[in-house]
Design a protein around this motif. Structure first.
Motif, PDB file in Angstrom:
ATOM      1  N   ASP B  23       0.822  -1.207   0.000  1.00 19.82           N
ATOM      2  CA  ASP B  23       0.000   0.000   0.000  1.00 19.82           C
ATOM      3  C   ASP B  23       0.859   1.261   0.000  1.00 19.82           C
ATOM      4  N   LEU B  52       0.514   2.289  13.845  1.00 24.43           N
ATOM      5  CA  LEU B  52       1.375   1.490  14.710  1.00 24.43           C
ATOM      6  C   LEU B  52       1.277   0.026  14.347  1.00 24.43           C
ATOM      7  N   ALA B  55       4.497  -6.917  15.448  1.00 19.75           N
ATOM      8  CA  ALA B  55       5.127  -7.870  14.536  1.00 19.75           C
ATOM      9  C   ALA B  55       4.361  -7.948  13.229  1.00 19.75           C
ATOM     10  N   GLY B  56       3.201  -7.355  13.201  1.00 18.46           N
ATOM     11  CA  GLY B  56       2.409  -7.391  11.989  1.00 18.46           C
ATOM     12  C   GLY B  56       1.702  -8.704  11.796  1.00 18.46           C
ATOM     13  N   ARG B 119       3.205 -12.764  18.033  1.00 16.66           N
ATOM     14  CA  ARG B 119       2.648 -11.432  18.326  1.00 16.66           C
ATOM     15  C   ARG B 119       3.548 -10.709  19.295  1.00 16.66           C
ATOM     16  N   GLY B 122       3.925  -5.759  23.058  1.00 17.90           N
ATOM     17  CA  GLY B 122       3.267  -4.452  23.015  1.00 17.90           C
ATOM     18  C   GLY B 122       1.855  -4.532  22.462  1.00 17.90           C
ATOM     19  N   THR B 127      -3.836  -4.045  23.025  1.00 15.62           N
ATOM     20  CA  THR B 127      -5.183  -4.489  22.693  1.00 15.62           C
ATOM     21  C   THR B 127      -5.861  -5.190  23.879  1.00 15.62           C
ATOM     22  N   VAL B 185       2.586   5.009  21.952  1.00 13.64           N
ATOM     23  CA  VAL B 185       3.247   3.769  21.548  1.00 13.64           C
ATOM     24  C   VAL B 185       3.934   3.220  22.789  1.00 13.64           C
TER      25      VAL B 185
HETATM   26  C1  LIG Z   1       4.793 -12.695   7.200  1.00 15.84           C
HETATM   27  C2  LIG Z   1       3.886 -11.493   7.008  1.00 15.84           C
HETATM   28  C3  LIG Z   1       4.165 -10.584   6.012  1.00 15.84           C
HETATM   29  C4  LIG Z   1       3.341  -9.462   5.826  1.00 15.84           C
HETATM   30  N1  LIG Z   1       3.631  -8.569   4.860  1.00 15.84           N
HETATM   31  C5  LIG Z   1       2.893  -7.462   4.719  1.00 15.84           C
HETATM   32  C6  LIG Z   1       3.224  -6.474   3.781  1.00 15.84           C
HETATM   33  O1  LIG Z   1       4.184  -6.616   3.042  1.00 15.84           O
HETATM   34  N2  LIG Z   1       2.461  -5.362   3.702  1.00 15.84           N
HETATM   35  C7  LIG Z   1       1.386  -5.211   4.492  1.00 15.84           C
HETATM   36  O2  LIG Z   1       0.715  -4.176   4.387  1.00 15.84           O
HETATM   37  N3  LIG Z   1       1.046  -6.124   5.401  1.00 15.84           N
HETATM   38  C8  LIG Z   1       1.782  -7.255   5.522  1.00 15.84           C
HETATM   39  N4  LIG Z   1       1.443  -8.167   6.465  1.00 15.84           N
HETATM   40  C9  LIG Z   1       0.288  -7.963   7.282  1.00 15.84           C
HETATM   41  C10 LIG Z   1       0.587  -6.893   8.268  1.00 15.84           C
HETATM   42  O3  LIG Z   1       1.924  -6.703   8.520  1.00 15.84           O
HETATM   43  C11 LIG Z   1       0.024  -7.168   9.612  1.00 15.84           C
HETATM   44  O4  LIG Z   1      -1.244  -7.689   9.555  1.00 15.84           O
HETATM   45  C12 LIG Z   1      -0.052  -5.831  10.378  1.00 15.84           C
HETATM   46  O5  LIG Z   1       1.188  -5.233  10.301  1.00 15.84           O
HETATM   47  C13 LIG Z   1      -0.452  -5.993  11.780  1.00 15.84           C
HETATM   48  O6  LIG Z   1       0.393  -5.173  12.543  1.00 15.84           O
HETATM   49  P1  LIG Z   1      -0.019  -4.663  13.895  1.00 15.84           P
HETATM   50  O7  LIG Z   1       1.141  -4.017  14.479  1.00 15.84           O
HETATM   51  O8  LIG Z   1      -1.257  -3.877  13.735  1.00 15.84           O
HETATM   52  O9  LIG Z   1      -0.334  -5.959  14.712  1.00 15.84           O
HETATM   53  P2  LIG Z   1      -0.027  -6.166  16.071  1.00 15.84           P
HETATM   54  O10 LIG Z   1       1.443  -6.151  16.241  1.00 15.84           O
HETATM   55  O11 LIG Z   1      -0.720  -7.386  16.431  1.00 15.84           O
HETATM   56  O12 LIG Z   1      -0.691  -4.916  16.766  1.00 15.84           O
HETATM   57  C14 LIG Z   1      -2.091  -4.877  17.040  1.00 15.84           C
HETATM   58  C15 LIG Z   1      -2.529  -3.535  17.609  1.00 15.84           C
HETATM   59  O13 LIG Z   1      -1.706  -3.089  18.626  1.00 15.84           O
HETATM   60  C16 LIG Z   1      -1.204  -1.805  18.384  1.00 15.84           C
HETATM   61  N5  LIG Z   1       0.144  -1.827  18.813  1.00 15.84           N
HETATM   62  C17 LIG Z   1       1.071  -2.727  18.485  1.00 15.84           C
HETATM   63  N6  LIG Z   1       2.185  -2.479  19.167  1.00 15.84           N
HETATM   64  C18 LIG Z   1       1.950  -1.415  19.936  1.00 15.84           C
HETATM   65  C19 LIG Z   1       2.711  -0.698  20.870  1.00 15.84           C
HETATM   66  N7  LIG Z   1       3.952  -1.047  21.150  1.00 15.84           N
HETATM   67  N8  LIG Z   1       2.163   0.367  21.502  1.00 15.84           N
HETATM   68  C20 LIG Z   1       0.897   0.722  21.234  1.00 15.84           C
HETATM   69  N9  LIG Z   1       0.119   0.073  20.370  1.00 15.84           N
HETATM   70  C21 LIG Z   1       0.644  -0.983  19.718  1.00 15.84           C
HETATM   71  C22 LIG Z   1      -1.361  -1.582  16.923  1.00 15.84           C
HETATM   72  O14 LIG Z   1      -1.602  -0.228  16.632  1.00 15.84           O
HETATM   73  C23 LIG Z   1      -2.573  -2.388  16.637  1.00 15.84           C
HETATM   74  O15 LIG Z   1      -3.708  -1.613  16.996  1.00 15.84           O
HETATM   75  C24 LIG Z   1       2.241  -9.289   6.660  1.00 15.84           C
HETATM   76  C25 LIG Z   1       1.968 -10.214   7.674  1.00 15.84           C
HETATM   77  C26 LIG Z   1       2.781 -11.296   7.854  1.00 15.84           C
HETATM   78  C27 LIG Z   1       2.457 -12.264   8.977  1.00 15.84           C
END
Ligand SMILES: Cc1cc2nc3c(=O)[nH]c(=O)nc-3n(C[C@H](O)[C@H](O)[C@H](O)COP(=O)(O)OP(=O)(O)OC[C@H]3O[C@@H](n4cnc5c(N)ncnc54)[C@H](O)[C@@H]3O)c2cc1C
Ligand SMILES: Cc1cc2nc3c(=O)[nH]c(=O)nc-3n(C[C@H](O)[C@H](O)[C@H](O)COP(=O)(O)OP(=O)(O)OC[C@H]3O[C@@H](n4cnc5c(N)ncnc54)[C@H](O)[C@@H]3O)c2cc1C
Lengths: 504, 403
Positions: B23, B52, B55-56, B119, B122, B127, B185
């Protein structure tokens, strides 16, 4: 400004009987449980219902007059004191238990309900309210919520914050907000969690829903005694590391033991021991509790207990606990004045910290007695003295500051359950940097923009920065993150002011 | 200077992980808490919108933003103190890695959040997603002794500490735990640990929901205090019927006594799982929640659990649900629409049951919001707190819906 018209208005709401303006009446509210702070409120108001609280708060808001909530006044940080510019709002008449739901184990109470009364009321349902401050026969649930009170049995069951599900709060402008839900899940951010422990700065709790727990079916209470403070402290760590979580794990040193044994609450503690540990195990099954108690007894013996004994019946158990719960009062008889601290240290540092405290006491030739929640590392060094002796108060003050320094130096905090109030304002900058203190103040202003509810408590305003506009991007310096993590301040810099209030 | 050039100048080349993902949003991984503060201070000045990520693996990374801030390089564990049963870890450490390091020192974080094992800590705190262990060990907030976080305008704020009892100052930690990143964060977390349980046993009983609900009540009435007591839908438990899973953890004596109690309360109908089976059982259930597009939790009273399950079944289906009847918490996953979620939240609000949207694509998240249906007077407080911690609205978080 507090005018005659305002006083009349207050009387119109709560009835003239419940508005106290005579000096002799007001001075009875000049202190809380801590004798070292004194402030005489301009007016004392005792509303009889939630609606009266709301009306009083609204009236005060229109006059711009500060309001200080107060429960039973047993606090130990000067939190419930109001000065001549403020109205003291005493909540003890709001003392109804509004309901107990035994199926879901919930009670809904007014803030003035006395802690111990709630457990008595819940007992016929086989339930009780777990947080049990030693003052529980006097203190109110509202005061507990405001201080996030603890107690001996909070080691296993958690402090007040873990037991409050929902709150009705009257904000400083008289608006009413409902926080939390009966099941405990927040409606959004955890505002109940944020409110608990806010020391009356965010508003006045007028209804409180708490969780009740089933009365344990099996209980074992052990008393172990030690010939040195160090071994007693080491035994505490050993119990914690055993993996068995006792319901309570309390320590009393020799000076405290003797004070108790000399009082009407004599519990049969050995007077010649350097320290005793009171350990309680509880649970749903007699077999498991018995087995765990045997394990703990062995751990205590292996870690230097001179002797251990198990309460034979509930009478003996109550007697052992009575001594502990009344220890503070018993020590009050030792001298005219008493200073009590409330620092918490990592449990593994207890042996060293206890020795340091004894050394400080010796240096300043003071009597320091320790009675505390050892399992949590929550110390209560009490310094007994006579404030009329010239120079003694200053010496006590210096020793207190040194004790606090020692606790902070090992990674501890300044208060585990009594709160900051007025008493610990001067210590706040030792554990929080200006940014963090400023953030706290900014949060307070979200609830109470005029800072009119219990003004001058908790956050030392002079230590705060501006909180508006963009923060300046910070340079990345070596070690600065580490400093922020551990508390920015230099522990050497304990301000050695007197107890007089830190100017806001 | 372009945004990317500015970030590189501030934090170094290697802080930019992906110059532009699918994106086209660059992903920045600051190497330290100070770097997070620096980045957000700059974002505030430049008006950048920041999403934010941990690990995504949990929330879809689809919130519209100028840059994505990932905590994945904040993965140190500065302290594990077995004697004190506490630890300090940076927010970007994976829960699986942390768990391993804790176990090596004989300690345990009694949290089993839904989602993939990697996961970040954080994200679990942000959450407030607790799993079945909430029955015995409480909500996420009960495990967090303190946090350090960075506000939307780049201020580093500490709250709480690393001791197990602490009332110094207002408890801002409670705001961060479950704040979904809207109030800062999280960069560092101080945790309350437990000793690794000497005994840890899982038992499963399969049956109809009605039958198992009754068994769960019998277990509660018998005074048992299991670490987990979870009622799971067939798909989630990977069984033919519904499953009631009981986990007992603690000293050998305690677990033996509870096991005897469990046998008594259920007529000996439960099957014990071997250790490896138990591990797989709980892991698979946790991971299943990350495989459906939408997940939410509700918090009701214990005695309304059954009624709430009926309601969910009726309004959004009950293929993927898991309930802790002892504490009244339910987690749901599946595929649904904005309208259904809104309707459900309204119905639940009437029953005094909050619904927290845990996970959904941005199109749903932004419409429904993580939170909503606030009680009287709460909305202005939340708005005030957001202004306080994110004055420039840098964080892209769907706190409330657009309804
Ligand atoms: C192997 C793999 C590759 C991927 N590749 C891509 C890609 O290339 N492009 C793409 O767009 N997506 C990709 N994704 C999907 C995407 O990365 C994830 O679904 C997304 O990044 C989720 O991240 P997150 O931090 O929201 O999730 P989580 O880490 O689970 O966080 C969940 C929630 O917590 C909050 N949060 C997290 N950490 C903190 C903190 N320290 N302090 C305060 N709030 C926090 C976040 O804002 C969110 O609301 C991939 C997923 C995987 C598993
Ligand atoms: C002998 C003795 C033993 C003690 N042992 C313990 C112990 O083991 N553990 C422990 O935690 N504490 C202990 N304490 C301290 C004290 O009892 C607790 O802090 C208690 O919670 C105070 O309750 P209270 O009703 O007396 O409140 P008060 O002292 O009247 O008020 C305390 C604070 O709460 C605020 N407040 C009161 N009611 C409300 C309300 N409804 N809404 C908002 N704010 C309100 C006040 O403004 C003030 O800031 C002890 C005190 C004594 C004297």
């Amino acid at each position: 400004m507090i005018t005659a018209g305002l006083v009349e208005g207050l009387a119109g709401i709560v009835g003239a009987r419940h508005v106290r303006t005579a000096p002799a009446e007001r001075v009875t509210y000049a202190r809380d449980g801590l004798p070292t702070h004194r402030r005489v409120p301009a007016v004392v108001v005792l509303p009889g219902s939630r609606d009266e609280v709301i009306a009083v708060v609204r009236l005060l808001a229109t006059h711009g007059v500060p309001v200080v909530p107060r429960g039973a006044g047993t606090g130990l940080s000067g939190g419930a004191l109001a000065d001549a510019s403020a109205v003291l709002l005493v909540l003890t008449r709001l003392n109804r238990i509004l309901g107990i739901d035994p199926t879901n184990r919930i009670a809904l109470v007014e803030p003035g309900v006395v802690n111990a009364r709630l457990s008595v009321a819940a007992a016929p349902h086989g339930l009780y309210y777990a947080p049990d401050p030693s003052s529980q026969t006097a203190c109110t649930v509202g005061g507990n919520v405001a201080e996030n009170a603890g107690g001996p049995h909070c080691l296993k069951y958690g402090v007040t914050a873990q037991h409050v599900l929902a709150l009705e709060v009257v904000l400083g402008d008289g608006r009413v907000v409902e926080l939390g839900s009966p099941g405990g899940e927040p409606w959004g951010p955890d505002l109940v969690g944020l409110f608990v422990g806010s020391e009356g700065n965010f508003g006045i709790a007028t209804r409180i829903a708490v969780r009740l727990l089933p009365l344990p079916r099996a209980v074992r209470t052990l008393l172990a005694d030690f010939m040195s403070l160090r071994t007693a402290g080491e035994a505490v760590s050993a119990v914690i590391a055993s993996g068995i979580v006792p319901a309570a794990l309390e320590m009393m040193d020799q000076s405290c033991v003797r004070a108790v044994e000399d009082s009407v609450y004599a519990a049969g503690y050995p007077r010649d021991a350097a320290a005793v540990l009171l350990v309680e195990l509880d649970g749903g099954s007699d077999a498991a509790v018995t087995a765990d108690a045997e394990t703990i007894q062995r751990v205590l013996q292996e870690h230097g207990a001179r002797s251990t004994r198990t309460a034979a019946d509930s009478r003996e158990r109550e007697r052992l606990w009575q001594g502990r719960k009344k220890a503070f009062g018993a020590m009050g008889r030792l001298s005219r004045d008493l200073v009590v601290q409330d620092a918490v240290v990592p449990r593994s540092t207890l042996p060293d910290v206890l020795e340091t405290i004894a050394r400080i006491a010796a240096t300043y030739q003071l009597t320091v007695s320790n009675v505390f929640h050892a399992g949590d590392g929550n110390l209560h060094p009490n310094i007994s003295f006579d404030g009329r002796v010239p120079g003694l108060k200053a010496r006590v003050d210096t020793a207190s500051a040194e004790i606090m320094e020692a606790c902070i130096a090992v990674g501890g905090t300044i208060t585990g359950e009594h709160g900051v109030g007025l008493d610990k304002l001067r210590y706040m900058p030792l554990i929080f940097d200006a940014e963090s203190l400023t953030a706290m103040r900014a949060v307070r202003r979200v609830w109470d923009p005029e800072e009119r509810v219990n003004p001058g408590k908790v956050v030392p305003v002079h230590a705060c920065r501006e909180w508006s506009g963009a923060a300046k991007p910070r340079a990345i310096g070596p070690g600065s993150a580490e400093r922020d993590r551990l508390g920015a301040a230099d522990p050497g810099a304990v301000p050695r002011g007197s107890w007089e209030d830190v100017p806001a | 200077m372009s945004l990317l050039d500015r970030v590189r100048a501030l934090l170094g080349d290697d802080a930019v992980e992906i110059a532009g993902g699918p994106d086209a949003v660059p992903r920045v991984a600051p190497p330290s808490p100070d770097a997070v503060a620096l980045l957000l201070g700059t974002a505030r000045q430049e008006g950048w919108r920041v999403r934010l990520e941990g690990a995504g693996t949990w929330l879809p990374a689809d919130a519209p933003a100028d840059l994505a801030l990932t905590t994945r390089r904040l993965d140190r564990v500065p302290a594990i103190e077995p004697q004190d049963l506490s630890a300090t870890a940076e927010a970007g450490i994976g829960c699986d890695l942390l768990r391993q390091q804790l176990a090596d020192r004989g300690t345990w974080l009694a949290l089993d959040p839904p989602g993939l094992a990697g996961r970040t800590l954080g994200s679990v705190v942000a959450t407030a997603t607790a799993g079945p262990l909430r029955q015995g060990f409480g909500a996420v907030r009960d495990h967090v002794l303190g946090v350090t976080f960075v506000t939307g305008d780049g201020r580093l704020v500490q709250s709480g500490g690393r001791v197990v009892k602490n009332v110094a100052g207002y408890d801002l930690t409670k705001l961060e735990a479950g704040g979904f990143g809207a109030f800062g964060v999280i960069v560092l977390v101080h945790l309350r640990l437990r000793a690794l349980p000497r005994a840890d046993q899982t038992f499963v009983l399969e049956g109809t929901r009605e039958d198992l609900t009754q068994v769960a009540e019998d277990i509660a009435a018998a005074g048992l205090q299991p670490a987990a007591l979870e009622l799971m839908s067939p798909a989630l438990a990977r069984r033919e019927g519904w499953a009631l899973a009981v986990r007992l953890a603690g000293s050998a004596a305690l677990v033996a006594a509870e096991e005897a109690g469990l046998r008594g309360a259920s007529g000996g109908r439960f099957t014990a799982l071997r250790a490896d089976e138990a591990h797989g059982f709980w892991m698979r259930a946790a991971e299943s929640f990350a495989t459906r597009p939408v997940a939410f939790r509700t918090g009701g009273l214990p005695d309304s659990s059954d009624e709430l399950l009926d309601l969910l079944q009726h309004q959004v289906g009950d293929e993927w649900v898991s309930a802790s009847p002892g504490v009244g918490a339910i987690r749901w996953a599946g595929d649904t629409t904005v309208d259904r979620l809104r309707r459900l939240r309204r119905t639940l609000a009437g029953l005094e049951v909050p619904l927290t949207l845990e996970r959904a694509p941005w199109s749903i998240r932004s419409a429904v919001g993580h939170f909503g249906a606030y009680r009287e007077g709460v909305g202005p407080l939340v708005a005030g707190l957001r202004r306080t911690f994110d004055p420039g609205e840098a964080f892209v978080v769907a706190v409330e819906g657009s309804e």
